[in-house]
Design a protein around this motif. Structure first.
Motif, PDB file in Angstrom:
ATOM      1  N   GLY A 174       0.785  -1.225   0.000  1.00 27.50           N
ATOM      2  CA  GLY A 174       0.000   0.000   0.000  1.00 27.50           C
ATOM      3  C   GLY A 174       0.812   1.268   0.000  1.00 27.50           C
ATOM      4  N   ARG A 175       2.122   1.190   0.054  1.00 29.93           N
ATOM      5  CA  ARG A 175       2.953   2.392   0.065  1.00 29.93           C
ATOM      6  C   ARG A 175       3.089   2.967  -1.341  1.00 29.93           C
ATOM      7  NH1 ARG A 175       8.525   0.939   2.794  1.00 29.93           N
ATOM      8  NH2 ARG A 175       8.475  -0.542   1.064  1.00 29.93           N
ATOM      9  N   ASP A 176       3.318   4.268  -1.369  1.00 25.54           N
ATOM     10  CA  ASP A 176       3.605   4.901  -2.652  1.00 25.54           C
ATOM     11  C   ASP A 176       4.958   4.417  -3.162  1.00 25.54           C
ATOM     12  OD1 ASP A 176       1.301   6.247  -2.421  1.00 25.54           O
ATOM     13  OD2 ASP A 176       2.180   8.220  -2.077  1.00 25.54           O
ATOM     14  N   ASN A 177       5.000   4.087  -4.425  1.00 25.94           N
ATOM     15  CA  ASN A 177       6.254   3.759  -5.081  1.00 25.94           C
ATOM     16  C   ASN A 177       6.577   4.916  -6.018  1.00 25.94           C
ATOM     17  OD1 ASN A 177       8.477   2.492  -6.184  1.00 25.94           O
ATOM     18  ND2 ASN A 177       7.261   1.429  -7.726  1.00 25.94           N
ATOM     19  N   LYS A 178       7.634   5.645  -5.719  1.00 24.13           N
ATOM     20  CA  LYS A 178       7.982   6.831  -6.491  1.00 24.13           C
ATOM     21  C   LYS A 178       9.361   6.662  -7.116  1.00 24.13           C
ATOM     22  CE  LYS A 178       5.632   9.574  -2.961  1.00 24.13           C
ATOM     23  NZ  LYS A 178       5.823  10.628  -1.937  1.00 24.13           N
ATOM     24  N   LYS A 179       9.456   7.036  -8.364  1.00 25.79           N
ATOM     25  CA  LYS A 179      10.751   7.030  -9.041  1.00 25.79           C
ATOM     26  C   LYS A 179      10.705   7.991 -10.208  1.00 25.79           C
ATOM     27  CE  LYS A 179       9.685   3.003 -11.929  1.00 25.79           C
ATOM     28  NZ  LYS A 179      10.121   1.637 -12.299  1.00 25.79           N
ATOM     29  N   ILE A 180      11.864   8.223 -10.800  1.00 26.51           N
ATOM     30  CA  ILE A 180      11.969   9.113 -11.943  1.00 26.51           C
ATOM     31  C   ILE A 180      11.982   8.282 -13.221  1.00 26.51           C
ATOM     32  CG2 ILE A 180      13.422  10.810 -13.122  1.00 26.51           C
ATOM     33  CD1 ILE A 180      14.454  11.656 -10.380  1.00 26.51           C
ATOM     34  N   LEU A 181      11.105   8.638 -14.133  1.00 27.66           N
ATOM     35  CA  LEU A 181      11.064   8.018 -15.453  1.00 27.66           C
ATOM     36  C   LEU A 181      11.783   8.944 -16.431  1.00 27.66           C
ATOM     37  CD1 LEU A 181       9.823   5.726 -17.285  1.00 27.66           C
ATOM     38  CD2 LEU A 181       7.917   7.306 -17.675  1.00 27.66           C
ATOM     39  N   SER A 182      12.735   8.411 -17.190  1.00 29.25           N
ATOM     40  CA  SER A 182      13.478   9.216 -18.158  1.00 29.25           C
ATOM     41  C   SER A 182      13.194   8.728 -19.574  1.00 29.25           C
ATOM     42  CB  SER A 182      14.984   9.153 -17.881  1.00 29.25           C
ATOM     43  OG  SER A 182      15.472   7.833 -18.077  1.00 29.25           O
ATOM     44  N   PHE A 183      13.351   9.630 -20.528  1.00 23.33           N
ATOM     45  CA  PHE A 183      13.171   9.273 -21.936  1.00 23.33           C
ATOM     46  C   PHE A 183      14.306   9.885 -22.727  1.00 23.33           C
ATOM     47  CE2 PHE A 183      11.496  10.070 -26.233  1.00 23.33           C
ATOM     48  CZ  PHE A 183      11.113   8.778 -26.585  1.00 23.33           C
ATOM     49  N   ASP A 184      15.193   9.032 -23.263  1.00 25.52           N
ATOM     50  CA  ASP A 184      16.330   9.493 -24.049  1.00 25.52           C
ATOM     51  C   ASP A 184      15.840   9.948 -25.420  1.00 25.52           C
ATOM     52  OD1 ASP A 184      18.693   9.456 -25.840  1.00 25.52           O
ATOM     53  OD2 ASP A 184      19.706   8.701 -24.060  1.00 25.52           O
ATOM     54  N   LEU A 185      16.084  11.195 -25.748  1.00 22.14           N
ATOM     55  CA  LEU A 185      15.563  11.763 -26.990  1.00 22.14           C
ATOM     56  C   LEU A 185      16.329  11.311 -28.223  1.00 22.14           C
ATOM     57  CD1 LEU A 185      15.104  15.278 -25.448  1.00 22.14           C
ATOM     58  CD2 LEU A 185      13.222  13.932 -26.397  1.00 22.14           C
ATOM     59  N   ARG A 186      17.504  10.704 -28.035  1.00 22.06           N
ATOM     60  CA  ARG A 186      18.290  10.254 -29.182  1.00 22.06           C
ATOM     61  C   ARG A 186      17.890   8.852 -29.620  1.00 22.06           C
ATOM     62  NH1 ARG A 186      23.170  12.276 -25.594  1.00 22.06           N
ATOM     63  NH2 ARG A 186      21.701  11.297 -24.170  1.00 22.06           N
ATOM     64  N   ASP A 187      17.915   7.896 -28.694  1.00 21.01           N
ATOM     65  CA  ASP A 187      17.526   6.534 -29.075  1.00 21.01           C
ATOM     66  C   ASP A 187      16.062   6.235 -28.760  1.00 21.01           C
ATOM     67  OD1 ASP A 187      17.440   6.179 -26.325  1.00 21.01           O
ATOM     68  OD2 ASP A 187      19.295   5.042 -26.239  1.00 21.01           O
ATOM     69  N   GLU A 188      15.367   7.217 -28.168  1.00 20.64           N
ATOM     70  CA  GLU A 188      13.936   7.112 -27.865  1.00 20.64           C
ATOM     71  C   GLU A 188      13.622   5.867 -27.043  1.00 20.64           C
ATOM     72  OE1 GLU A 188      11.631   7.723 -31.419  1.00 20.64           O
ATOM     73  OE2 GLU A 188      12.081   9.867 -31.421  1.00 20.64           O
ATOM     74  N   LYS A 189      14.362   5.714 -25.945  1.00 22.30           N
ATOM     75  CA  LYS A 189      14.142   4.620 -25.011  1.00 22.30           C
ATOM     76  C   LYS A 189      13.933   5.176 -23.607  1.00 22.30           C
ATOM     77  CE  LYS A 189      16.704   1.057 -27.539  1.00 22.30           C
ATOM     78  NZ  LYS A 189      15.462   0.292 -27.846  1.00 22.30           N
ATOM     79  N   PHE A 190      13.118   4.459 -22.829  1.00 22.66           N
ATOM     80  CA  PHE A 190      12.834   4.862 -21.463  1.00 22.66           C
ATOM     81  C   PHE A 190      13.847   4.255 -20.497  1.00 22.66           C
ATOM     82  CE2 PHE A 190       8.669   5.609 -23.369  1.00 22.66           C
ATOM     83  CZ  PHE A 190       8.297   6.804 -22.777  1.00 22.66           C
TER      84      PHE A 190
END
Length: 378
Positions: free
Chosen positions: A232-248
């Motif tokens: 039930g806890r919040d799971n927080k993280k940073i999602l990144s998106f590389d603009l060159r190879d277009e991968k998360f």
């Protein structure tokens, strides 16, 4: 005998030198110089020159503040202020009714109206471009779909990109993403999977209304989710998106406040570094990732304390790293700049009205959209 015609500028200065000079002039001067002759108008309006001006043109440290009345008593408007001095430079109104600003990059504002499609707007040259409809996300059809955006200029490609992430807050279906590029004027689906836990309930992706930060060639958002394995806890993280190879990709937040429920987390930049801001109890903790991509390099740089009455956190200015806050003061709303280095407090901008929703972002003048055939002059 008739007098000879006056010599042209090109008769004295080589054309490449003329182009270098023009590329370093402010936008207002270039718009006037387009009337000098057809050749100059053609040069200044060309995609090559517009890209060159983005690279070499004046880069004054401006900041844009967007205000809109909750009751819509007045039209939405923008105020441009100077970084460091916070002097008011100019004011202008949005050419869209009840619109919100998604992001700001190299002179363009990405604007989202409540109805209709996204638009790109360049207030410096009074032009905007309505974008085509995004592609549908079939796996999310049939329920309430939330959307978050990231907007930036990719210097290596001399192109503007918008990343659109769609997700359903009430299902465990994974979010879907697509990318718009200004050069192609079209959307593309991103097949690369978003690295999130299966069966997790994604209830928010974003930066708490701050502009989506772009650093190291990637856009970044905070993802908040819940799952049975998290108790039930919040799971927080940073999602990144590389603009060159277009991968998360994913980056961990500072672990010391991962599961606090009474605080607001904001994601942004602090003096060119990825930063996480913890805002609660009239104070803001500034965490900076000193070595990009390395979670262990998160460092609590400093804590800034505020006086009572603060109603929102608006991020930091680029040059000085001054913290921006909105404060309710009787019938007015003020925007304050607090110098983090000097611990001084400057309150210079007064915004009319009682209730304001304020978006703040860096802003520079540019010629972007001047060559767009679909752009509309206001």
């Amino acid at each position: 005998m008739a007098d000879p015609p006056p010599p042209t500028l090109n008769g004295y200065i080589p054309e490449d030198i003329v182009l270098e000079i023009l590329a370093r002039l402010p936008v207002k001067s270039l718009l006037s110089l387009r009337r000098v002759c057809k050749s100059w108008n053609s040069i200044i309006s060309s995609p090559y020159f517009i890209g060159t001006h983005l690279k070499y043109g004046p880069r004054r440290g401006y900041y844009l503040l967007y205000q809109t009345m909750v009751a819509q008593i007045h039209e939405p408007s923008c105020t441009v202020v100077c970084d460091r001095t916070y002097d008011r430079i100019s004011d202008f109104e949005l050419p869209f009714v009840h619109a919100g600003i998604v992001g700001s990059s190299n002179g363009l504002l990405c604007v989202e109206p409540p109805y209709g499609y996204l638009s790109l707007w360049n207030p410096s040259i009074a032009r905007f471009k309505v974008l085509p409809a995004p592609l549908p996300a079939p796996c999310l059809v049939g329920g309430y779909v939330s959307v978050t955006y990231g907007f930036t200029h990719v210097s290596e490609e001399n192109d503007f990109k918008i990343v659109r992430i769609s997700y359903n807050e009430f299902t465990t279906k994974l979010p879907r993403a697509q990318v718009y590029t200004l050069s192609s004027n079209s959307w593309r689906r991103i097949d690369d999977p978003i690295p999130l836990k299966p069966n997790a309930l994604i209830y928010n992706i974003g930066c708490n209304h701050l502009p989506c930060p772009c650093i190291a060639g990637a856009l970044h958002w905070i993802v908040r989710s819940k799952g049975s394995e998290d108790d039930g806890r919040d799971n927080k993280k940073i999602l990144s998106f590389d603009l060159r190879d277009e991968k998360f990709g994913e980056i961990a937040l500072p672990s010391s406040y991962m599961y606090h429920y009474d605080e607001w987390e904001y994601l942004g930049l602090f003096k060119g570094k990825l930063a996480s801001f913890r805002f609660a109890d009239y104070r803001c903790g500034i965490w900076v990732m000193t070595d990009y991509g390395m979670a262990e390099s998160w460092t609590l740089l400093r804590t800034v304390e505020f006086e009572p009455g603060v109603i929102d956190f608006l991020g930091c200015t680029d040059d000085s790293g001054a913290v921006m806050i909105a404060r309710s003061l009787r019938e007015f709303c003020t925007v304050s700049f607090i110098e983090t280095e000097e611990a001084s407090h400057r309150e210079r901008i007064l915004l009319d009205g009682l209730h304001h929703l304020v978006f703040a972002a860096t802003f520079v003048e540019s010629l972007a959209l001047l060559d767009g055939s679909e752009s509309v002059r206001i």
